[in-house]
Design a protein around this motif. Sequence first.
Motif, PDB file in Angstrom:
ATOM      1  N   ARG A  43      -5.592   0.824   7.686  1.00 26.03           N
ATOM      2  CA  ARG A  43      -4.302   1.337   7.200  1.00 26.03           C
ATOM      3  C   ARG A  43      -3.540   2.032   8.319  1.00 26.03           C
ATOM      4  O   ARG A  43      -2.338   1.835   8.492  1.00 26.03           O
ATOM      5  CB  ARG A  43      -4.526   2.303   6.032  1.00 26.03           C
ATOM      6  N   LYS A  76      -1.956  -0.254  10.496  1.00 25.64           N
ATOM      7  CA  LYS A  76      -0.951  -1.044   9.772  1.00 25.64           C
ATOM      8  C   LYS A  76      -1.385  -2.494   9.570  1.00 25.64           C
ATOM      9  O   LYS A  76      -0.568  -3.410   9.510  1.00 25.64           O
ATOM     10  CB  LYS A  76       0.411  -0.978  10.483  1.00 25.64           C
ATOM     11  N   PHE A 110      -2.422  -4.049   6.870  1.00 24.84           N
ATOM     12  CA  PHE A 110      -2.514  -3.763   5.440  1.00 24.84           C
ATOM     13  C   PHE A 110      -3.245  -4.835   4.641  1.00 24.84           C
ATOM     14  O   PHE A 110      -3.854  -4.526   3.620  1.00 24.84           O
ATOM     15  CB  PHE A 110      -1.117  -3.533   4.871  1.00 24.84           C
ATOM     16  N   THR A 142      -6.694  -3.838   4.903  1.00 26.91           N
ATOM     17  CA  THR A 142      -6.914  -2.627   4.105  1.00 26.91           C
ATOM     18  C   THR A 142      -7.167  -2.998   2.642  1.00 26.91           C
ATOM     19  O   THR A 142      -8.112  -2.501   2.011  1.00 26.91           O
ATOM     20  CB  THR A 142      -5.692  -1.698   4.181  1.00 26.91           C
ATOM     21  N   ALA A 143      -6.304  -3.869   2.108  1.00 25.97           N
ATOM     22  CA  ALA A 143      -6.459  -4.289   0.715  1.00 25.97           C
ATOM     23  C   ALA A 143      -7.786  -5.013   0.508  1.00 25.97           C
ATOM     24  O   ALA A 143      -8.463  -4.823  -0.514  1.00 25.97           O
ATOM     25  CB  ALA A 143      -5.295  -5.192   0.315  1.00 25.97           C
ATOM     26  N   LEU A 164      -4.858   3.288  -4.945  1.00 25.44           N
ATOM     27  CA  LEU A 164      -4.320   3.055  -3.602  1.00 25.44           C
ATOM     28  C   LEU A 164      -4.115   1.572  -3.337  1.00 25.44           C
ATOM     29  O   LEU A 164      -3.097   1.166  -2.766  1.00 25.44           O
ATOM     30  CB  LEU A 164      -5.268   3.649  -2.558  1.00 25.44           C
ATOM     31  N   ARG A 165      -5.072   0.771  -3.773  1.00 28.00           N
ATOM     32  CA  ARG A 165      -4.986  -0.668  -3.523  1.00 28.00           C
ATOM     33  C   ARG A 165      -3.805  -1.292  -4.266  1.00 28.00           C
ATOM     34  O   ARG A 165      -3.097  -2.150  -3.726  1.00 28.00           O
ATOM     35  CB  ARG A 165      -6.293  -1.350  -3.942  1.00 28.00           C
ATOM     36  N   ASP A 203      -0.903   0.085  -5.193  1.00 29.78           N
ATOM     37  CA  ASP A 203       0.368   0.417  -4.546  1.00 29.78           C
ATOM     38  C   ASP A 203       0.514  -0.304  -3.210  1.00 29.78           C
ATOM     39  O   ASP A 203       1.620  -0.710  -2.829  1.00 29.78           O
ATOM     40  CB  ASP A 203       0.469   1.927  -4.342  1.00 29.78           C
ATOM     41  N   LEU A 204      -0.579  -0.476  -2.506  1.00 31.98           N
ATOM     42  CA  LEU A 204      -0.552  -1.190  -1.231  1.00 31.98           C
ATOM     43  C   LEU A 204      -0.172  -2.660  -1.444  1.00 31.98           C
ATOM     44  O   LEU A 204       0.671  -3.215  -0.725  1.00 31.98           O
ATOM     45  CB  LEU A 204      -1.914  -1.094  -0.551  1.00 31.98           C
ATOM     46  N   SER A 232       3.748  -2.556  -2.592  1.00 33.37           N
ATOM     47  CA  SER A 232       4.782  -2.064  -1.681  1.00 33.37           C
ATOM     48  C   SER A 232       4.680  -2.628  -0.272  1.00 33.37           C
ATOM     49  O   SER A 232       5.675  -3.056   0.316  1.00 33.37           O
ATOM     50  CB  SER A 232       4.740  -0.531  -1.628  1.00 33.37           C
ATOM     51  N   GLU A 233       3.478  -2.643   0.294  1.00 26.60           N
ATOM     52  CA  GLU A 233       3.333  -3.074   1.683  1.00 26.60           C
ATOM     53  C   GLU A 233       3.134  -4.581   1.832  1.00 26.60           C
ATOM     54  O   GLU A 233       3.607  -5.176   2.806  1.00 26.60           O
ATOM     55  CB  GLU A 233       2.145  -2.349   2.331  1.00 26.60           C
TER      56      GLU A 233
END
Length: 398
Positions: free
Chosen positions: A85, A88, A90, A93-94, A113-114, A116-117, A120-121
């Motif tokens: 994360r 960056k 992402f 990260t997911a 968290l996952r 929203d990631l 949004s990202e």
Amino acid sequence: MQGADESPNPKKRRMTVVLATFGGIVLAAIGFLNWQSRQLARTITATQYALATSDWSEAKSSAEAWAADAPNDGDAWIALAEATRQLKQFDQTAEALGKVPANNPRYIKVLELRGDLLLSELGRPLAAIENWRQMLAIKPDHQLAHQRLIYVFALTQQRGELVSQIQEAISRNCETDEAYLYYMLASNLQFSDGYLRITEWRRAHSDNPALEVAQAIYASRIPPSKSMSYFGEATIDAPKMLDECLQKYPQNPEILAFVMDREISNGEVDSLRARLEKLPETTNSDHRFWRFRGWLAMAEQRSSEAISAYETSLKLYPFDWRARHALATTLRLSNQPAHAEIQASLASRGKSLESQLLHLPNTASLTPQLLMEMESYARDCGDETVAPALKSKLTKSR
């Protein structure tokens, strides 16, 4: 007498050798496990140090080694998620968050968290929806999961999913104030950034029917003068997008409702009649199509059928001021002025309330005064879901 043979029994000797060998293997295994344990401990320490000193590349490398050695350790994946994360990365990260096992004490927070990631990202609403539904399978009254699903269903013009999700949240007593806003606006969902957001999301889900239909609807609401200057596109061919959706998804209720609403505005009786004759049975529980039936019946001077259709529409969704306004007009023409006046008054209140809600800059601007107006309107409309729940919510907040 000869002396006894003092040499060991051959079988006993073989057993001794086997036990000695096995003991050696066990000791070697224990030694290896101890070495592994020490190695893993060093890897964990290195990861924690790298995270504490913000050395994200080293933290990622160490966390990957940790996760490889202990794939069932959720903390390893959480550490990897944090490192990627910060870098960056992402998508990684997911992926890391998705490997945290359900028995981890931070599992629900990880899913928060996952989700929203993903939305949004990464712009992957379908994966985000699946993530939040996974949360609700574990914790059915999780307010954030309901809130996020309600928002996504509203933005993507999925009215059926939206209404069901709001009703579920209300039944679990975990709805937010904005849930009531979206419920009141379920027949007229508008977002100033709707076209941009859906267009972005379609990059990851180009073949998803709900997103394609939503994009066509938003495109059709953009004034031609803005399509180039505001969105930076040479042209947005909204009519073509609508036609393609009608051809590809002839039973999609959102594209049908949007097109039929326009046919009513344009007075296209024959076209509306043809569509109503081909409606799938699934639309029978959607109030909008009963309103369309009522309009056609009035256009063909079948006033009693029109009244019945409008009343059915309002039973399914009491907040539709358009159906009430049309019903009031039909009642006047049918010489029922007293009933017509009641419906006209409610329609006027509903129209005013919708206008106020649509002009809010964001959902956070929803005031207690507006909530009270919504509760009063819902109660006077005879609603048995929103009105009592909203009254209870307002009472508790005082």
